[in-house]
Design a protein around this motif. Structure first.
Motif, short mmCIF file in Angstrom:
data_model
loop_
_atom_site.label_atom_id
_atom_site.label_comp_id
_atom_site.label_asym_id
_atom_site.label_seq_id
_atom_site.Cartn_x
_atom_site.Cartn_y
_atom_site.Cartn_z
N LYS A 266 0.85 -1.19 0.00
CA LYS A 266 0.00 0.00 0.00
C LYS A 266 0.89 1.24 0.00
CE LYS A 266 -4.42 1.49 1.89
NZ LYS A 266 -5.47 1.21 2.90
N VAL A 267 0.71 2.10 -0.99
CA VAL A 267 1.54 3.28 -1.21
C VAL A 267 0.72 4.54 -0.96
CG1 VAL A 267 2.88 4.58 -2.91
CG2 VAL A 267 2.96 2.08 -2.92
N GLY A 268 1.28 5.45 -0.17
CA GLY A 268 0.60 6.71 0.11
C GLY A 268 1.26 7.87 -0.61
N VAL A 269 0.50 8.59 -1.42
CA VAL A 269 0.99 9.81 -2.08
C VAL A 269 0.75 10.98 -1.13
CG1 VAL A 269 0.70 11.37 -4.04
CG2 VAL A 269 0.51 8.90 -4.38
N ILE A 270 1.82 11.68 -0.75
CA ILE A 270 1.71 12.74 0.25
C ILE A 270 1.11 13.99 -0.38
CG2 ILE A 270 2.97 14.15 1.93
CD1 ILE A 270 5.20 11.99 1.79
N THR A 271 -0.08 14.35 0.09
CA THR A 271 -0.81 15.49 -0.48
C THR A 271 -0.01 16.78 -0.41
OG1 THR A 271 -2.87 14.47 0.27
CG2 THR A 271 -2.97 16.80 -0.36
N GLU A 272 0.70 16.99 0.69
CA GLU A 272 1.39 18.26 0.92
C GLU A 272 2.68 18.39 0.12
OE1 GLU A 272 -1.48 17.68 4.04
OE2 GLU A 272 0.09 16.36 3.29
N THR A 393 8.21 17.17 16.63
CA THR A 393 7.46 16.04 17.18
C THR A 393 6.15 15.84 16.43
OG1 THR A 393 8.41 16.40 19.38
CG2 THR A 393 6.34 15.16 19.27
N LEU A 394 5.49 16.93 16.06
CA LEU A 394 4.24 16.83 15.30
C LEU A 394 4.50 16.19 13.92
CD1 LEU A 394 2.61 20.30 16.08
CD2 LEU A 394 2.07 18.07 17.11
N ILE A 395 5.62 16.52 13.30
CA ILE A 395 5.96 15.93 12.01
C ILE A 395 6.19 14.42 12.16
CG2 ILE A 395 7.75 15.87 10.21
CD1 ILE A 395 7.99 18.97 10.71
N SER A 396 6.87 14.03 13.22
CA SER A 396 7.08 12.60 13.49
C SER A 396 5.74 11.90 13.72
CB SER A 396 7.98 12.41 14.72
OG SER A 396 9.27 12.91 14.47
N GLN A 397 4.83 12.58 14.39
CA GLN A 397 3.50 11.99 14.61
C GLN A 397 2.72 11.85 13.30
OE1 GLN A 397 1.88 14.63 17.60
NE2 GLN A 397 2.96 13.60 19.28
N ASP A 398 2.90 12.80 12.38
CA ASP A 398 2.28 12.68 11.06
C ASP A 398 2.78 11.43 10.34
OD1 ASP A 398 0.75 14.92 11.28
OD2 ASP A 398 1.87 16.15 9.86
N PHE A 399 4.10 11.21 10.41
CA PHE A 399 4.66 9.99 9.81
C PHE A 399 4.05 8.74 10.44
CE2 PHE A 399 8.42 12.35 8.06
CZ PHE A 399 8.39 11.82 6.78
N ALA A 400 4.00 8.72 11.77
CA ALA A 400 3.48 7.55 12.46
C ALA A 400 2.04 7.26 12.05
CB ALA A 400 3.58 7.75 13.97
N ALA A 401 1.23 8.31 11.96
CA ALA A 401 -0.17 8.14 11.57
C ALA A 401 -0.28 7.66 10.12
CB ALA A 401 -0.93 9.46 11.74
N ALA A 402 0.58 8.20 9.26
CA ALA A 402 0.55 7.79 7.85
C ALA A 402 0.94 6.33 7.69
CB ALA A 402 1.49 8.69 7.05
N PHE A 403 1.96 5.89 8.45
CA PHE A 403 2.42 4.51 8.30
C PHE A 403 1.49 3.50 8.96
CE2 PHE A 403 6.78 6.47 7.62
CZ PHE A 403 6.77 6.20 6.25
N GLU A 404 0.49 3.99 9.67
CA GLU A 404 -0.57 3.08 10.12
C GLU A 404 -1.53 2.76 8.98
OE1 GLU A 404 -2.52 4.77 13.47
OE2 GLU A 404 -0.82 4.46 14.84
N ALA A 469 9.95 5.26 4.13
CA ALA A 469 9.47 4.09 4.86
C ALA A 469 9.57 4.34 6.35
CB ALA A 469 10.28 2.85 4.46
N PRO A 470 8.92 3.51 7.17
CA PRO A 470 9.07 3.67 8.62
C PRO A 470 10.51 3.41 9.07
CG PRO A 470 7.19 2.25 8.09
CD PRO A 470 7.97 2.45 6.82
N ALA A 471 10.88 3.93 10.23
CA ALA A 471 12.21 3.70 10.77
C ALA A 471 12.49 2.21 10.86
CB ALA A 471 12.31 4.34 12.15
#
Length: 508
Positions: A266-272, A393-404, A469-471
């Motif tokens: 599953k591939v996510g295209v980043i809107t921003e 920290t908010l940017i890291s949380q965006d990544f975490a939410a996206a990789f879910e 990709a995730p860490a």
């Protein structure tokens, strides 16, 4: 198998070496001859170590003859960015303040290259202390893009990317603090990888920003990057930020991806990270690449990472703060340049330090030191640096939410193709925008790869496709990158670099 001694991939070279069809000395001589032929125009290198490289190549051939190669890449030559310490070779970081400095030790990644038997061709040019996106801020003159000598090769690691793109080296090491491997990869048609933060040792890397810097591969193919990554990666007790976990199977992932099957991914295209501010040709090649991932069986969805819009501002507070602290050690007292102030009979240490730093640092380095020192000063620390860390920290949380939601995220690597030399030198803010898509990965510590995605119709210059990709899931980069590479090369009829103009006979 008969191979071209300079244009073959590192994997092809390694297989030819294993089969006894060539020698490391032949490969190294061919690379050095290519440098002699074209580097006067490209200026990828700051220092070429022909004698050392040929000696290492001879030792490699002896191991091969004895049936005891040190690694799969034993005998394949490599170039190293001049921000990594090397015993017996200058390490200048592209700065006058370190001109002629020869370190007494090897960076861990350099030691691992030597242990694996890769002859080191030399040290590559870079923006001074890795501060820049164009390699125009080197104290020793700019590097030129092999696709168009009047254009930049990206930065700060433009020398490594240009060396690989102009067939002076099959492999190179770079460093990526905000995109300095991936962005040069995009604009030179090469593959650039920023590993997970802590996945590759930083010991012996002259730090710009400790929490952002990462060493990684610069190559012509995704498989070559995986082969090199497996050599330099892994835990290092000398680096306190090193991750004490084994690397995932990177080469295996690259070989799997090259089969072209991405079913179940599953591939996510980043809107921003697309749309306004991105060159139309860059977006066209990006959208075509996404379609190829769908054709390979991947499911593609749009993913929003709303705090990514603050990444550029966050980075340009965090990075200068760390850089101003790191560069304080260049004080004329211990090593490097020392300048005595004019007209002062018995100068104090502070006066010598001031004169030395004024003469030794370039404008971009001074600009970032001043910005970082101001942001860390009393009364401003919380307002600037502290706030930037909270947004990080908010940017890291965006990544975490996206990789879910998805396995990988994708975007264009750089908003534009290579711009002309000098075009943005007087506009630092415009220069900083080149890192728009790459910076979020450094702030969060996640891995990323840039793979060539074609040529923009406006100017015929390379564009790059970024996969994140995730860490610690670096293997996903190689699976997706290799699948895209295989699909695109089937369309192009071979590697993108085969379409690059020849530089033989070019002089400067």
């Amino acid at each position: 198998m008969s191979i071209d001694l300079t244009r073959a991939s590192a994997d092809e070279m390694a297989r030819a070496l294993a089969a006894g069809e060539t020698t490391s000395v032949e490969l190294t001589r061919a690379a050095l001859a290519a440098t002699e032929l074209v580097d006067g125009a490209v200026h990828a290198y700051l220092h070429v170590d022909a004698e050392g490289a040929l000696a290492a190549a001879a030792e490699s051939d002896a191991r091969r003859a004895a049936g005891t190669p040190a690694s799969a890449l034993d005998g394949v030559p490599i170039a190293v960015k001049d921000v990594l310490t090397t015993t017996g070779l200058p390490t200048t970081c592209g700065s006058k303040i370190l001109e002629g400095w020869i370190p007494p030790y090897d960076a861990t990644v350099v030691a691992r290259l030597k242990a694996a038997g890769l002859p080191i061709l030399g040290k590559t040019n870079m923006d001074e202390f890795a501060m820049g996106s164009s390699t125009e801020h080197s104290a020793y003159g700019p590097t030129h893009n092999p696709w168009d000598l009047e254009r930049i090769p990206g930065g700060s690691g433009g020398g490594s990317a240009a060396a690989v793109a102009s067939f002076q080296a099959p492999l190179a090491l770079g460093t990526d603090t905000g995109g300095s491997i991936r962005q040069p990869g995009a604009v030179t048609g090469t593959v650039g990888v920023k590993p997970t933060y802590g996945g590759v040792s930083r010991y012996g890397l002259v730090a710009m920003a400790n929490s952002l810097d990462q060493v990684g591969p610069v190559t012509r193919t995704v498989l070559d990057a995986a082969l090199l990554h497996e050599i330099i990666g892994g835990h290092d007790p000398l680096d306190s930020t090193s991750v004490d976990q084994p690397l995932p199977p990177l080469v295996e992932a690259a070989r799997q991806g090259a089969t072209g099957d991405l079913s179940g991914l599953k591939v996510g295209v980043i809107t921003e990270l697309s749309g306004e501010g991105y060159q139309s040709g860059v977006l066209a090649r990006f959208n075509e690449s996404v379609d190829l991932l769908v054709a390979a069986g991947a499911e593609v969805v749009e993913v929003s990472c709303p705090n990514f819009v603050h990444a550029l501002a966050t980075y340009y507070l965090v990075m200068p703060c760390e850089a101003s602290s790191n560069l304080a050690k260049f004080d004329a007292m211990r090593y490097g340049l020392r300048v005595l102030p004019e007209g002062v009979e018995s100068p104090s240490a502070e006066e010598v330090m001031r004169a030395t730093r004024d003469a030794g640092f370039g404008d971009e380095v001074k600009r970032r030191i001043i910005l970082g020192t101001y942001a860390l000063s009393s009364g401003y620390y919380d307002a600037y640096y502290g706030t930037a860390q909270r947004v990080r920290t908010l940017i890291s949380q965006d990544f975490a939410a996206a990789f879910e939601q998805v396995d990988v995220l994708v975007s264009p690597t750089s908003p534009t193709t290579a711009f002309k030399l000098g075009e943005k030198l007087d506009d630092p803010l415009a220069m900083y925008l080149n890192d728009l898509a790459t910076i979020p990965a450094n702030l969060a510590g996640v891995p990323g790869i840039s793979v060539p995605s074609g040529l923009a119709e406006e100017d015929g210059l390379p564009t790059g496709f970024q996969v994140l990709a995730p860490a610690l899931a670096d293997d996903r980069l190689y699976r997706v990158g290799a699948a895209l590479e295989a699909a695109l090369e089937a369309i192009w009829g071979g590697p993108l670099l085969d379409k690059a103009p020849t530089l033989e006979g070019a002089a400067r």
